[in-house]
Design an enzyme around this catalytic site. Structure first.
Site, PDB file in Angstrom:
ATOM      1  N   LYS A  96      96.331  25.119 -13.808  1.00  0.00           N
ATOM      2  CA  LYS A  96      97.547  24.354 -13.145  1.00  0.00           C
ATOM      3  C   LYS A  96      97.980  25.175 -13.091  1.00  0.00           C
ATOM      4  O   LYS A  96      98.626  24.237 -14.182  1.00  0.00           O
ATOM      5  CB  LYS A  96      96.168  23.026 -12.895  1.00  0.00           C
ATOM      6  CG  LYS A  96      97.484  22.409 -12.841  1.00  0.00           C
ATOM      7  CD  LYS A  96      96.584  20.819 -12.729  1.00  0.00           C
ATOM      8  CE  LYS A  96      97.066  19.795 -11.555  1.00  0.00           C
ATOM      9  NZ  LYS A  96      96.514  18.125 -11.686  1.00  0.00           N
ATOM     10  N   LYS A 135      95.043  26.348  -9.378  1.00  0.00           N
ATOM     11  CA  LYS A 135      95.869  25.299  -8.575  1.00  0.00           C
ATOM     12  C   LYS A 135      97.186  25.460  -8.536  1.00  0.00           C
ATOM     13  O   LYS A 135      97.877  25.583  -9.427  1.00  0.00           O
ATOM     14  CB  LYS A 135      95.056  23.615  -9.140  1.00  0.00           C
ATOM     15  CG  LYS A 135      95.621  23.327  -8.332  1.00  0.00           C
ATOM     16  CD  LYS A 135      95.039  21.702  -8.702  1.00  0.00           C
ATOM     17  CE  LYS A 135      95.616  20.380  -8.200  1.00  0.00           C
ATOM     18  NZ  LYS A 135      95.713  19.695  -8.470  1.00  0.00           N
TER      19      LYS A 135
HETATM   20  N1  LIG Z   1      96.220  15.214 -12.154  1.00  0.00           N
HETATM   21  C1  LIG Z   1      95.939  15.204 -11.539  1.00  0.00           C
HETATM   22  C2  LIG Z   1      96.233  15.450  -9.509  1.00  0.00           C
HETATM   23  N2  LIG Z   1      94.739  16.266  -9.251  1.00  0.00           N
HETATM   24  C3  LIG Z   1      95.107  16.642  -7.937  1.00  0.00           C
HETATM   25  C4  LIG Z   1      96.079  16.726  -7.707  1.00  0.00           C
HETATM   26  C5  LIG Z   1      97.056  17.662  -6.495  1.00  0.00           C
HETATM   27  C6  LIG Z   1      96.277  17.681  -5.765  1.00  0.00           C
HETATM   28  C7  LIG Z   1      96.971  17.918  -4.330  1.00  0.00           C
HETATM   29  O1  LIG Z   1      98.409  17.697  -4.332  1.00  0.00           O
HETATM   30  O2  LIG Z   1      96.428  18.003  -3.096  1.00  0.00           O
HETATM   31  C8  LIG Z   1      96.985  16.223  -9.197  1.00  0.00           C
HETATM   32  C9  LIG Z   1      98.724  15.603  -9.439  1.00  0.00           C
HETATM   33  C10 LIG Z   1      99.413  15.932  -9.813  1.00  0.00           C
HETATM   34  O3  LIG Z   1      98.883  16.836 -11.191  1.00  0.00           O
HETATM   35  O4  LIG Z   1     100.453  15.602 -10.014  1.00  0.00           O
END
Ligand SMILES: NCc1[nH]cc(CCC(=O)O)c1CC(=O)O
Ligand SMILES: [Mg+2]
Length: 352
Positions: free
Chosen positions: A221, A275
């Site tokens: 991520k 992601k």
């Molecule tokens: N940890 C929380 C999380 N879980 C999914 C997303 C992003 C999903 C999206 O942008 O659609 C996030 C945001 C972040 O890490 O700031």
């Protein structure tokens, strides 16, 4: 495209020349265009297909009853109260979408430094899971594990003197996973990027008897600008102090993604995720080729917003861009995709 007597209907008014316009002037043995000459031929050689089985539908949950609140930066996406989430689940079941993912908008009055509400077994997520499982036990339910919807500072972990504490956060994440599993969650999906959380959560689940609860690790991520609209949706955008670069990955890195995935698999992840999605298709391909495990992509909020906004302006064909972007994930090796387009795509695929 509809076909009539082997010719695309969109071409039906094109007059056919009686005789070839000219004899071939290039001496080509191989003409790749032969395999693209008509719809049936293209279908025959098609390498990848997107199906409804590939979809996980992320849904935002809010408090209240009979509430549907639009997310301004995600045209077409709404935050739903629990009863409306159940209606969304009904739609998912009818469309045969395998799984729904839940993301809570926590009332600001319930947010604190330590994200205490995350481990409340009666929080919005747990209540949603129970309601969903009661009505639609056969629909898969995925719960995100991280503290950002619950902390006053908007970070995914515990914050102390400007630092995100790793091991202390993991302890809380284990508790959060347990309340979600107790509520009936099928897939625990840690999105926090703390080190060692997959192993700790696996141990915690097993010790509590949840051996069948799966873990989908947000393994690679990245610290991305494409999460902006999501943070609007869960109300953490304004709260967030600083950025998440001490735990989420540097967009410049690729080998590091493989090390992250390797660790999460060794710690017991059943599935891994890359992601964001489209800007990281290269990572997806490397992960799939290297590990050959169930691999998912998250087409994140910013990707959705780009397509939806351009389509709303008439700058691109939104439906085609949606389908093409999702097919790209399949081509890059994804077994499935988390996408806000899920219901729209499923409807489109159903119509054929
Ligand atoms: N940890 C929380 C999380 N879980 C999914 C997303 C992003 C999903 C999206 O942008 O659609 C996030 C945001 C972040 O890490 O700031
Ligand atoms: Mg990791």
């Amino acid at each position: 495209m509809a076909i009539k007597f082997g010719r695309p209907i969109e071409m039906r008014d094109t007059p056919r020349p009686e005789v070839p316009l000219s004899s071939p002037s290039l001496d080509l043995t191989v003409r790749p265009r032969r395999n693209r000459k008509s719809e049936w031929a293209r279908r025959l050689i098609r390498e990848n297909v997107l199906t409804t089985n590939d979809l996980i539908w992320p849904v935002f949950v809010i408090d209240g009853e009979n509430q549907r609140a639009p997310v301004a930066s995600m045209p077409g996406v709404e935050r739903l109260s629990v009863d409306q989430v159940v209606r969304a689940a009904e739609r998912a079941v009818k469309l045969e979408i395998p799984c729904i993912a839940l993301f809570p908008f926590t009332d600001p009055s319930l947010r604190d430094e330590n994200g205490t509400e995350a481990t409340n077994s009666d929080n919005l997520v747990c209540r949603s899971v129970r309601a969903l499982k009661k009505e639609f036990p056969e629909l898969g339910v995925l719960c995100d594990v991280a503290l950002d919807p619950f902390t006053s500072h908007g970070h995914d972990g515990l914050l102390s003197e400007g630092k995100i504490l790793n091991d202390e956060t993991v302890e809380v994440l284990v508790k959060q996973s347990l309340v979600q599993a107790e509520a009936g969650c099928d897939i625990i999906a840690p999105s926090d990027m703390m080190d060692g959380r997959i192993g700790a959560i696996r141990d915690g689940l097993d010790a509590a008897g949840f051996v069948d609860v799966q873990i989908m690790a947000y393994a690679a991520k990245y610290a991305s600008a494409f999460y902006g609209p999501f943070r609007d949706a869960i109300g953490s955008a304004k709260a967030l102090t600083g950025d998440k670069r001490t735990y989420q990955m540097d967009p410049a890195n690729s080998d590091e993604a493989l090390r992250e995935v390797e660790l999460d698999l060794a710690e017991g992840a059943d599935m891994v995720m890359v992601k964001p999605g489209m800007p990281y298709l290269d990572i997806l391909r490397r992960v799939k080729d290297t590990f050959a495990v169930p691999t998912f992509a998250y087409q994140v909020s910013g990707e959705y917003a780009m397509i939806a906004a351009a389509a709303a302006n008439g700058w691109i064909d939104g439906e085609r861009a949606m389908l093409e972007s999702l097919l790209a994930f399949k081509r890059a090796g994804a077994d499935g995709v988390l996408t806000y387009f899920a219901p729209q795509v499923a409807e489109k695929l159903k119509k054929g």
